[in-house]
Design a protein around this motif. Structure first.
Motif, PDB file in Angstrom:
ATOM      1  N   PRO A  79       0.816  -1.223   0.000  1.00 56.33           N
ATOM      2  CA  PRO A  79       0.000   0.000   0.000  1.00 56.33           C
ATOM      3  C   PRO A  79       0.848   1.271   0.000  1.00 56.33           C
ATOM      4  N   SER A  80       1.951   1.261   0.721  1.00 55.12           N
ATOM      5  CA  SER A  80       2.822   2.449   0.759  1.00 55.12           C
ATOM      6  C   SER A  80       3.335   2.794  -0.625  1.00 55.12           C
ATOM      7  N   LEU A  81       3.819   1.799  -1.339  1.00 55.57           N
ATOM      8  CA  LEU A  81       4.344   2.031  -2.684  1.00 55.57           C
ATOM      9  C   LEU A  81       3.239   2.470  -3.631  1.00 55.57           C
ATOM     10  N   ALA A  82       2.067   1.861  -3.516  1.00 55.13           N
ATOM     11  CA  ALA A  82       0.961   2.227  -4.401  1.00 55.13           C
ATOM     12  C   ALA A  82       0.595   3.701  -4.234  1.00 55.13           C
ATOM     13  N   VAL A  83       0.475   4.148  -2.983  1.00 54.01           N
ATOM     14  CA  VAL A  83       0.120   5.543  -2.737  1.00 54.01           C
ATOM     15  C   VAL A  83       1.236   6.464  -3.221  1.00 54.01           C
ATOM     16  N   ALA A  84       2.481   6.123  -2.928  1.00 58.55           N
ATOM     17  CA  ALA A  84       3.600   6.962  -3.349  1.00 58.55           C
ATOM     18  C   ALA A  84       3.699   7.036  -4.869  1.00 58.55           C
ATOM     19  N   SER A  85       3.544   5.902  -5.537  1.00 58.79           N
ATOM     20  CA  SER A  85       3.673   5.887  -6.996  1.00 58.79           C
ATOM     21  C   SER A  85       2.499   6.588  -7.670  1.00 58.79           C
ATOM     22  N   THR A  86       1.334   6.630  -7.002  1.00 53.94           N
ATOM     23  CA  THR A  86       0.214   7.408  -7.533  1.00 53.94           C
ATOM     24  C   THR A  86       0.608   8.863  -7.685  1.00 53.94           C
ATOM     25  N   MET A  87       1.328   9.401  -6.694  1.00 51.81           N
ATOM     26  CA  MET A  87       1.729  10.802  -6.755  1.00 51.81           C
ATOM     27  C   MET A  87       2.649  11.055  -7.949  1.00 51.81           C
ATOM     28  N   HIS A  88       3.528  10.097  -8.213  1.00 53.39           N
ATOM     29  CA  HIS A  88       4.396  10.203  -9.386  1.00 53.39           C
ATOM     30  C   HIS A  88       3.580  10.127 -10.675  1.00 53.39           C
ATOM     31  N   GLN A  89       2.719   9.111 -10.783  1.00 49.62           N
ATOM     32  CA  GLN A  89       1.997   8.881 -12.040  1.00 49.62           C
ATOM     33  C   GLN A  89       1.029  10.017 -12.368  1.00 49.62           C
ATOM     34  N   PHE A  90       0.356  10.555 -11.349  1.00 51.74           N
ATOM     35  CA  PHE A  90      -0.583  11.627 -11.676  1.00 51.74           C
ATOM     36  C   PHE A  90       0.163  12.926 -12.024  1.00 51.74           C
ATOM     37  N   SER A  91       1.369  13.094 -11.484  1.00 45.28           N
ATOM     38  CA  SER A  91       2.195  14.231 -11.893  1.00 45.28           C
ATOM     39  C   SER A  91       2.613  14.088 -13.349  1.00 45.28           C
ATOM     40  N   VAL A  92       2.955  12.864 -13.746  1.00 52.64           N
ATOM     41  CA  VAL A  92       3.288  12.597 -15.145  1.00 52.64           C
ATOM     42  C   VAL A  92       2.071  12.863 -16.031  1.00 52.64           C
ATOM     43  N   ALA A  93       0.897  12.409 -15.590  1.00 50.84           N
ATOM     44  CA  ALA A  93      -0.325  12.630 -16.365  1.00 50.84           C
ATOM     45  C   ALA A  93      -0.617  14.119 -16.521  1.00 50.84           C
ATOM     46  N   SER A  94      -0.352  14.893 -15.483  1.00 50.18           N
ATOM     47  CA  SER A  94      -0.555  16.336 -15.571  1.00 50.18           C
ATOM     48  C   SER A  94       0.410  16.956 -16.571  1.00 50.18           C
ATOM     49  N   LEU A  95       1.640  16.486 -16.596  1.00 49.64           N
ATOM     50  CA  LEU A  95       2.593  16.961 -17.601  1.00 49.64           C
ATOM     51  C   LEU A  95       2.129  16.594 -19.008  1.00 49.64           C
ATOM     52  N   LEU A  96       1.574  15.404 -19.141  1.00 47.89           N
ATOM     53  CA  LEU A  96       1.037  15.000 -20.441  1.00 47.89           C
ATOM     54  C   LEU A  96      -0.055  15.962 -20.892  1.00 47.89           C
ATOM     55  N   ALA A  97      -0.912  16.381 -19.957  1.00 48.63           N
ATOM     56  CA  ALA A  97      -1.959  17.341 -20.300  1.00 48.63           C
ATOM     57  C   ALA A  97      -1.355  18.677 -20.711  1.00 48.63           C
ATOM     58  N   LEU A  98      -0.273  19.084 -20.053  1.00 45.76           N
ATOM     59  CA  LEU A  98       0.396  20.335 -20.407  1.00 45.76           C
ATOM     60  C   LEU A  98       0.983  20.299 -21.806  1.00 45.76           C
ATOM     61  N   THR A  99       1.414  19.121 -22.252  1.00 46.81           N
ATOM     62  CA  THR A  99       2.047  19.023 -23.572  1.00 46.81           C
ATOM     63  C   THR A  99       1.073  19.304 -24.699  1.00 46.81           C
ATOM     64  N   GLN A 100      -0.228  19.247 -24.411  1.00 46.42           N
ATOM     65  CA  GLN A 100      -1.206  19.524 -25.457  1.00 46.42           C
ATOM     66  C   GLN A 100      -1.142  20.985 -25.913  1.00 46.42           C
ATOM     67  N   ASN A 101      -0.744  21.887 -24.985  1.00 50.11           N
ATOM     68  CA  ASN A 101      -0.690  23.310 -25.341  1.00 50.11           C
ATOM     69  C   ASN A 101       0.689  23.931 -25.087  1.00 50.11           C
ATOM     70  N   GLY A 102       1.657  23.101 -24.720  1.00 50.32           N
ATOM     71  CA  GLY A 102       2.933  23.651 -24.257  1.00 50.32           C
ATOM     72  C   GLY A 102       3.914  23.956 -25.362  1.00 50.32           C
ATOM     73  N   SER A 103       5.097  24.391 -24.945  1.00 47.24           N
ATOM     74  CA  SER A 103       6.132  24.812 -25.880  1.00 47.24           C
ATOM     75  C   SER A 103       7.027  23.675 -26.322  1.00 47.24           C
ATOM     76  N   GLY A 104       6.892  22.515 -25.708  1.00 45.97           N
ATOM     77  CA  GLY A 104       7.756  21.396 -26.072  1.00 45.97           C
ATOM     78  C   GLY A 104       8.670  20.973 -24.950  1.00 45.97           C
ATOM     79  N   ALA A 105       8.940  21.873 -23.991  1.00 37.75           N
ATOM     80  CA  ALA A 105       9.828  21.520 -22.878  1.00 37.75           C
ATOM     81  C   ALA A 105       9.227  20.396 -22.050  1.00 37.75           C
TER      82      ALA A 105
END
Length: 380
Positions: A79-105
């Motif tokens: 459970p500890s790893l699952a909760v911790a890795s959720t924070m990583h994965q949803f941050s990645v997903a948010s970056l993916l959403a940013l790439t739709q309108n971002g500059s490429g960085a």
């Protein structure tokens, strides 16, 4: 012995990270869940770090339904790893959403996450009682080259192992308050760490306090997530991914407790099937929510409303399910070890993640009667 309801989740985890589940299973539960634990280091070395990054960028290219099952499998082991890795994965997903309108960085950062196996912290919900879900306690001083950020993130999962810290702050503009996301190397000058988590449940998630004291972030590492009063797609997508994956992590944790009951052959077949029925209901609800998201990308606010209703239903179900499983394990399991108690408490963490049900009652009531929903203005 294994629980057949986990077969699909564990097969998908194996397909994205061969041998990783077996490696976790080789570590005793008490060692997996108590600091210092090696589960996060193993995740960084062997786990599905690039799960959501597309294959062209070197990632694993998982879809939303597969991601749900991967988190269920992780929760059933740690459970500890699952909760911790959720924070990583949803941050990645948010970056993916940013790439739709971002500059490429942002795209370059995602490729680095996948190829260099970088771990990201989550950028929202610092845990301040009474603060809005889109609030931040970071203070930003604008400079010609970027910003100087000061403040604290607590709890900050993966706090000892992160490579990139994400932090949100508010920028005042003529159009209103703009929610900004800063990406900061975890070893940047001005970042310090302090102990924070005191509970033995989920103690291996590395949930510490990360303090920032005038940490410089260049303009190229600052990204707009939209205005607070106009919840945009980037923010909505981030919330959707968070709610879905954190629910999956806790459903997995509860599945791990049920596995203990099945393996011990506790009580009667009728009682064990009753447990499995409620667990399958929670899994199926998450699968349905994932399909709702996939099929209705043009209606994200209302998708989020339905997902929150699923989440709050799962909260209630997990409370009853984990109580029953814990009781079935019996008094001797409770007396002779902390394992059943830690499993039980790990199943209860979902209710403490934002937004709390009580804070969303008015927003969701409006959705029920008017078919419109916004999470803006909600409090944890």
């Amino acid at each position: 012995m294994s629980l057949s309801l986990l077969n699909r989740s564990r097969a998908l985890l194996h397909s994205y990270a061969p041998g990783f589940d077996e490696r976790l299973a080789s570590i005793a539960f008490a060692e997996r869940e108590a600091p210092p634990s090696e589960v996060i280091a193993l995740f960084k070395q062997q786990g599905p770090v690039g799960l959501l990054v597309n294959r062209a960028a070197g990632g694993l290219g998982a879809g939303i339904l597969d991601a749900v099952h991967v988190q269920i499998a992780l929760g059933a082991r740690s459970p500890s790893l699952a909760v911790a890795s959720t924070m990583h994965q949803f941050s990645v997903a948010s970056l993916l959403a940013l790439t739709q309108n971002g500059s490429g960085a942002e795209g370059l950062l995602l490729a680095a996450v996948a190829q260099k196996r970088l771990l990201l912290s989550s950028g929202f919900a610092e845990g301040n009682s009474g603060a809005g879900i889109l609030d931040s306690n970071m203070q930003a001083l604008q400079t010609p080259e970027g910003v100087l950020l000061s403040g604290s993130k607590k709890p900050c999962c993966l706090g000892q192992s992160i490579d990139l810290l994400t932090a949100s702050y508010i920028r005042q503009t003529a159009e209103g308050e703009e929610l900004m996301v800063a990406l900061i190397p975890a070893n940047a000058l001005g970042i310090t760490r302090a102990p924070f988590w005191q509970n033995s449940a989920l103690a291996a998630a590395e949930s510490i306090e990360v303090r920032l004291n005038e940490v410089f972030v260049p303009e190229c590492m600052l990204f707009s997530a939209g205005y607070r009063h106009l919840l945009g797609d980037v923010q909505t997508v981030g919330f959707i991914w968070f709610e879905l994956l954190i629910c999956a992590s806790y459903v997995g944790a509860c599945a791990g407790l049920v596995v203990s009951v099945i393996e011990a052959g506790r009580w009667t077949p009728h009682h064990r099937v009753d447990l499995a029925a409620h667990l399958q209901l929670a899994i199926s609800a998450l699968e349905g929510a994932a399909l709702d998201i996939e099929r209705n990308p043009q209606d994200l606010p209302n998708v989020l409303a339905r997902l929150l209703l699923v989440r709050y239903g799962i909260e209630q179900s997990l409370t009853q399910l984990s109580d029953q499983a814990h009781a079935m394990l019996g008094g001797m399991a409770f007396i002779t070890s902390n394992q059943s108690s830690n499993w039980l408490m790990a199943c209860r963490g979902l209710q403490f993640h934002p937004p709390a049900k009580i804070s969303m009652a008015s927003n969701l009531d409006t959705y029920l009667s008017h078919s419109t929903f916004s999470i803006a203005g909600a409090h944890p």
